[in-house]
Design a protein around this motif. Structure first.
Motif, short mmCIF file in Angstrom:
data_model
loop_
_atom_site.label_atom_id
_atom_site.label_comp_id
_atom_site.label_asym_id
_atom_site.label_seq_id
_atom_site.Cartn_x
_atom_site.Cartn_y
_atom_site.Cartn_z
N VAL A 84 7.31 -5.46 -7.19
CA VAL A 84 8.01 -4.22 -6.24
C VAL A 84 6.64 -4.16 -4.95
CG1 VAL A 84 8.65 -1.66 -6.51
CG2 VAL A 84 9.11 -3.81 -8.08
N ALA A 85 5.87 -3.99 -5.40
CA ALA A 85 4.56 -3.58 -4.34
C ALA A 85 4.97 -4.11 -3.33
CB ALA A 85 3.73 -3.50 -4.78
N GLY A 86 4.95 -5.41 -3.04
CA GLY A 86 5.79 -6.81 -2.22
C GLY A 86 6.56 -5.96 -1.05
N ALA A 87 7.62 -5.70 -1.78
CA ALA A 87 8.48 -5.38 -0.88
C ALA A 87 8.90 -4.68 -0.30
CB ALA A 87 10.25 -5.10 -2.15
N LEU A 88 7.79 -3.26 -1.17
CA LEU A 88 7.29 -1.95 -0.25
C LEU A 88 6.62 -2.23 0.79
CD1 LEU A 88 6.39 0.04 -3.15
CD2 LEU A 88 8.91 0.53 -1.62
N LEU A 89 5.81 -2.54 0.99
CA LEU A 89 5.53 -3.54 2.16
C LEU A 89 5.97 -4.74 3.21
CD1 LEU A 89 1.85 -4.85 0.57
CD2 LEU A 89 2.13 -3.15 1.54
N THR A 90 7.05 -4.80 2.88
CA THR A 90 7.81 -5.51 3.83
C THR A 90 8.78 -4.10 4.58
OG1 THR A 90 9.31 -6.30 2.38
CG2 THR A 90 7.99 -7.93 2.87
N LEU A 91 9.19 -3.16 4.41
CA LEU A 91 10.39 -2.07 4.41
C LEU A 91 9.62 -2.01 6.09
CD1 LEU A 91 11.02 0.12 1.68
CD2 LEU A 91 12.16 -1.66 2.74
N PRO A 92 10.57 -2.04 6.90
CA PRO A 92 10.12 -0.81 7.75
C PRO A 92 9.70 0.19 7.65
CG PRO A 92 12.42 -1.95 8.22
CD PRO A 92 11.75 -2.20 7.33
N GLY A 93 8.35 0.54 8.86
CA GLY A 93 7.76 1.86 8.56
C GLY A 93 6.46 1.39 8.03
N VAL A 94 6.58 0.98 7.05
CA VAL A 94 5.68 0.61 5.47
C VAL A 94 4.77 0.06 6.35
CG1 VAL A 94 4.64 0.38 3.66
CG2 VAL A 94 6.53 1.92 3.94
N ARG A 95 5.79 -1.56 7.15
CA ARG A 95 5.65 -2.73 7.13
C ARG A 95 4.40 -2.50 8.34
NH1 ARG A 95 8.13 -8.40 8.69
NH2 ARG A 95 5.80 -8.94 10.52
N GLN A 96 4.53 -1.14 9.23
CA GLN A 96 3.46 -1.24 10.77
C GLN A 96 2.10 -0.28 9.74
OE1 GLN A 96 6.91 -0.71 10.31
NE2 GLN A 96 7.23 -1.85 12.03
N VAL A 97 2.02 1.05 8.89
CA VAL A 97 0.71 1.73 8.78
C VAL A 97 0.34 0.41 7.15
CG1 VAL A 97 0.54 2.95 6.50
CG2 VAL A 97 2.57 3.20 8.10
N ALA A 98 0.66 -0.74 6.67
CA ALA A 98 0.18 -1.76 5.59
C ALA A 98 -0.76 -2.73 7.29
CB ALA A 98 1.05 -2.64 4.92
N ARG A 99 -0.16 -2.94 8.14
CA ARG A 99 -0.48 -3.48 9.46
C ARG A 99 -2.06 -3.02 9.58
NH1 ARG A 99 3.35 -4.51 13.01
NH2 ARG A 99 4.21 -6.08 12.04
N GLY A 100 -1.64 -2.06 10.19
CA GLY A 100 -2.46 -0.62 10.81
C GLY A 100 -3.87 -0.84 9.10
#
Length: 131
Positions: A84-100
């Motif tokens: 579930v945590a991994g799936a959240l990291l792939t969502l638009p918006g969350v993905r950009q925050v995770a990248r940063g």
């Protein structure tokens, strides 16, 4: 060719090694975990430069994910609540925050708990974020 995904990390970095030990003990993904210094990078389709820059997740067909998306793939692979945590990291918006967040942590990993001066990324790598 490998039959399971491979997580490639910087074995010279104490912070990275500490994180991998946590992954092995608590998350328990179904993959091979290897420091890039001991990996046969050619067959994995990755360069030493990229392996020094970010954690990498290489799928059996040879697709490579780096940085925050490598972490997302690792969590998805582990299943359960981790997926579930991994799936959240792939969502638009969350993905950009995770990248940063990943880039910030990677750029300062020698200052993180367990980090040492040996953990510092090479100066002026000039790489764009591939994570």
């Amino acid at each position: 060719m490998h039959t399971r995904p491979v997580l490639v990390y910087d074995g010279d970095c104490a912070f990275c090694t500490t994180c991998v030990r946590f992954v092995e003990r608590r998350i328990r993904p179904r993959c091979e975990i290897v420091p890039w210094q001991f990996a046969d990078l050619g067959p994995l389709g990755i360069t030493q430069e990229r392996a020094r820059y970010e954690v990498l997740w290489v799928t059996p067909p040879g697709v490579t994910y780096g940085g925050a998306q490598a972490v997302a793939k690792l969590l998805l692979n582990a299943g359960g609540a981790w997926a579930v945590a991994g799936a959240l990291l792939t969502l638009p918006g969350v993905r950009q925050v995770a990248r940063g967040a990943y880039r910030l942590i990677a750029a300062n990993r020698e200052r993180m708990p367990g980090g040492t001066p040996a953990c510092a990324l090479p100066a002026a790598s000039g790489r764009a974020d591939a994570g």
